[in-house]
Write a protein that holds these residues in place. Structure first.
Motif, short mmCIF file in Angstrom:
data_model
loop_
_atom_site.label_atom_id
_atom_site.label_comp_id
_atom_site.label_asym_id
_atom_site.label_seq_id
_atom_site.Cartn_x
_atom_site.Cartn_y
_atom_site.Cartn_z
N MET A 244 65.93 -69.65 -78.69
CA MET A 244 66.22 -70.85 -77.91
C MET A 244 67.63 -70.79 -77.33
O MET A 244 67.84 -71.12 -76.15
CB MET A 244 66.08 -72.09 -78.79
N ILE A 245 68.61 -70.37 -78.14
CA ILE A 245 69.99 -70.29 -77.66
C ILE A 245 70.12 -69.23 -76.58
O ILE A 245 70.86 -69.39 -75.61
CB ILE A 245 70.94 -70.01 -78.84
N GLY A 246 69.35 -68.13 -76.72
CA GLY A 246 69.39 -67.07 -75.73
C GLY A 246 68.81 -67.47 -74.39
O GLY A 246 69.07 -66.84 -73.37
N GLY A 247 67.98 -68.52 -74.39
CA GLY A 247 67.45 -69.03 -73.12
C GLY A 247 66.00 -68.71 -72.87
O GLY A 247 65.57 -68.61 -71.71
N ALA A 248 65.20 -68.55 -73.94
CA ALA A 248 63.77 -68.32 -73.76
C ALA A 248 63.11 -69.55 -73.14
O ALA A 248 63.51 -70.69 -73.40
CB ALA A 248 63.12 -68.00 -75.10
N ASP A 249 62.08 -69.31 -72.34
CA ASP A 249 61.35 -70.41 -71.72
C ASP A 249 60.26 -70.97 -72.63
O ASP A 249 59.83 -72.11 -72.46
CB ASP A 249 60.71 -69.94 -70.42
N GLU A 279 66.32 -81.82 -84.05
CA GLU A 279 67.50 -82.11 -84.86
C GLU A 279 68.78 -81.58 -84.21
O GLU A 279 69.84 -82.18 -84.34
CB GLU A 279 67.35 -81.52 -86.27
N SER A 280 68.67 -80.41 -83.55
CA SER A 280 69.87 -79.81 -82.97
C SER A 280 69.84 -79.75 -81.44
O SER A 280 70.83 -79.43 -80.81
CB SER A 280 70.07 -78.39 -83.50
N ILE A 281 68.68 -80.04 -80.86
CA ILE A 281 68.48 -80.11 -79.41
C ILE A 281 68.86 -78.79 -78.71
O ILE A 281 69.31 -78.79 -77.58
CB ILE A 281 69.26 -81.30 -78.78
N ILE A 282 68.67 -77.66 -79.38
CA ILE A 282 69.06 -76.39 -78.78
C ILE A 282 68.07 -75.90 -77.74
O ILE A 282 68.35 -74.94 -77.01
CB ILE A 282 69.30 -75.30 -79.84
N ASN A 283 66.89 -76.53 -77.66
CA ASN A 283 65.89 -76.06 -76.69
C ASN A 283 66.17 -76.52 -75.26
O ASN A 283 65.48 -76.11 -74.33
CB ASN A 283 64.49 -76.50 -77.10
N VAL A 284 67.18 -77.37 -75.06
CA VAL A 284 67.44 -77.89 -73.72
C VAL A 284 68.61 -77.20 -73.04
O VAL A 284 68.81 -77.35 -71.84
CB VAL A 284 67.69 -79.42 -73.74
N PHE A 285 69.41 -76.43 -73.79
CA PHE A 285 70.56 -75.78 -73.19
C PHE A 285 70.13 -74.66 -72.25
O PHE A 285 69.22 -73.89 -72.56
CB PHE A 285 71.50 -75.22 -74.26
N GLU A 286 70.82 -74.53 -71.14
CA GLU A 286 70.48 -73.50 -70.18
C GLU A 286 71.02 -72.14 -70.62
O GLU A 286 70.34 -71.13 -70.55
CB GLU A 286 71.04 -73.86 -68.80
N ASP A 287 72.25 -72.11 -71.11
CA ASP A 287 72.86 -70.84 -71.53
C ASP A 287 73.99 -71.18 -72.50
O ASP A 287 75.17 -71.14 -72.15
CB ASP A 287 73.38 -70.08 -70.31
N ALA A 288 73.61 -71.48 -73.74
CA ALA A 288 74.55 -72.06 -74.70
C ALA A 288 75.70 -71.14 -75.06
O ALA A 288 76.79 -71.61 -75.40
CB ALA A 288 73.80 -72.47 -75.97
N THR A 289 75.51 -69.82 -75.00
CA THR A 289 76.57 -68.90 -75.43
C THR A 289 77.39 -68.37 -74.26
O THR A 289 78.24 -67.51 -74.45
CB THR A 289 75.97 -67.71 -76.20
#
Length: 384
Positions: A244-249, A279-289
């Motif tokens: 998810m953090i890496g940006g998978a669709d 809980e962490s909402i990481i699935n919505v980030f476009e490119d978190a890192t």
């Protein structure tokens, strides 16, 4: 302002040695340069996703319709409405009943991964005639589960894409979906997905396009164990996070129970994704890192080495030619057996397998691997 030299002098003083890199740097199977500390000395850009938020994909179960908005189907299911449907069975593609309110994606790879080394023309034609949003899958999840390196997985994905372009023309690039498996190397796996976005975009530019790859990610089987299945649950949670953090669709969690899976374990495996996303909402980030000096450095090294491998494959005749000659199989075999030897020696530690093992059983590498075949092998099989 602190410089890299200032940092090095401080570390040398604290470690009481001038040879700090011998202490701080560790060897890795990808043979990339991982530094003990970084400073911002590179440009970076945001790597977008195709989907606005990552699809959390569940294997279909009755009763999950209200909780899941994306399903992996191995058989036909009627009365699904306003769902994203990922077709995972070539036979099902012939008989799937599509509805206008749903979105459909094919996870069906048209390559034979054996010495036949061919593209299934009939299956390809059938998939291309469907009203799916993404019609053909370039699947390198088997390569990861067989022990291929990250660089090999990325290079093979590009080489398979090029084979499809040669067969069907450049417009096929808009119709592809890429399937990866992610393992336990948390930051490396984030960088793998990010690197592929650079690589595919570069490949598409060679054909006067500017495309973002649609990436479907599943959890790996490579690092899972029959004897310590609770740890499988922890490993797959971290793998989902890196995807998810890496940006998978889209992401899918394989059942954490290798033996005797149940309806409950299937449900728990899906709900790992729910917890992470809600809980962490990481699935919505476009490119978190984006902008992380470490992740950016690893991403660019993966991209450069994978592009070089891709060019080497092309110079030797392409993916199918090397598959037919057995060279692809041998490349994976050499990498996989090296990784297995690291597990055997304890250089890679897997809790419940070679660290605090429950049983003392050991198979030979020759019993597990074959240099003429691409096959899924779990690292724990040596000890089971």
């Amino acid at each position: 302002m602190s410089t890299l030299e200032n940092w090095e002098q401080l570390v040398k003083k604290q470690l009481k040695t001038d040879d700090i890199y011998a202490i701080l740097q560790k060897e890795n199977l990808e043979d990339v340069d991982v530094k003990p500390y970084y400073q911002n000395n590179s440009e970076y850009k945001i790597l977008p996703k195709v989907e606005e938020s990552t699809h959390l994909v569940a294997e279909y179960q009755e009763g999950l319709e209200d909780q899941a908005f994306a399903f992996l189907l191995n058989e036909n299911v009627e009365n699904l409405d306003e769902k994203s449907i990922f077709i995972n069975n070539a036979k099902l593609s012939e008989h799937i009943l599509t509805q206008e309110s749903n979105r459909y994606f094919s996870l069906i790879d048209v390559f034979s991964d054996d010495h036949k080394a061919e593209i299934n023309e009939h299956l390809s034609g059938e998939l291309l005639s469907k009203s799916f949003e993404r019609k053909i899958c370039v699947d390198v999840s088997l390569h990861q589960n067989s022990g291929a390196s990250i660089i090999q997985q990325l290079g093979f994905a590009l080489a398979k894409s090029k084979e499809l372009v040669e067969r069907f023309g450049a417009d096929i690039l808009d119709k592809l979906i890429f399937k990866f498996a992610v393992g336990s190397q948390y930051f490396f796996e984030i960088a793998k997905i990010r690197a592929f976005k650079y690589l595919f975009n570069q490949l598409s530019r060679e054909f006067e396009k500017d495309l973002i790859p649609y990436i479907f990610v599943e959890t790996s089987l490579r690092n899972k164990s029959k004897n310590d299945q609770d740890n499988n649950l922890i490993r797959s949670t971290l793998e989902l996070a890196s995807a998810m953090i890496g940006g998978a669709d889209a992401v899918f969690c394989n059942n954490y129970k290798i033996e005797n899976p149940t309806e409950l374990s299937k449900e728990i495996s899906f709900k790992q994704q729910i917890v992470l996303a809600y809980e962490s909402i990481i699935n919505v980030f476009e490119d978190a890192t984006s902008g992380s000096y470490f992740v950016e450095a690893i991403t660019h090294q993966f991209a450069e080495k994978s592009w070089k491998l891709f060019l080497d494959i092309e110079e030797k005749g392409g993916y199918l030619e090397l598959l037919k000659s057995g060279e692809i199989q041998k490349m994976i075999f050499e990498q996989a057996t090296k990784e297995q030897s690291w597990v055997e020696e304890g250089k890679i530690k897997i809790i419940g397998v070679n660290l605090y093992p429950k049983l003392e059983v050991k198979k030979l590498v020759s019993e597990l691997y074959d240099d003429s075949e691409i096959k899924s092998v779990r690292l724990a099989e040596m000890f089971e």
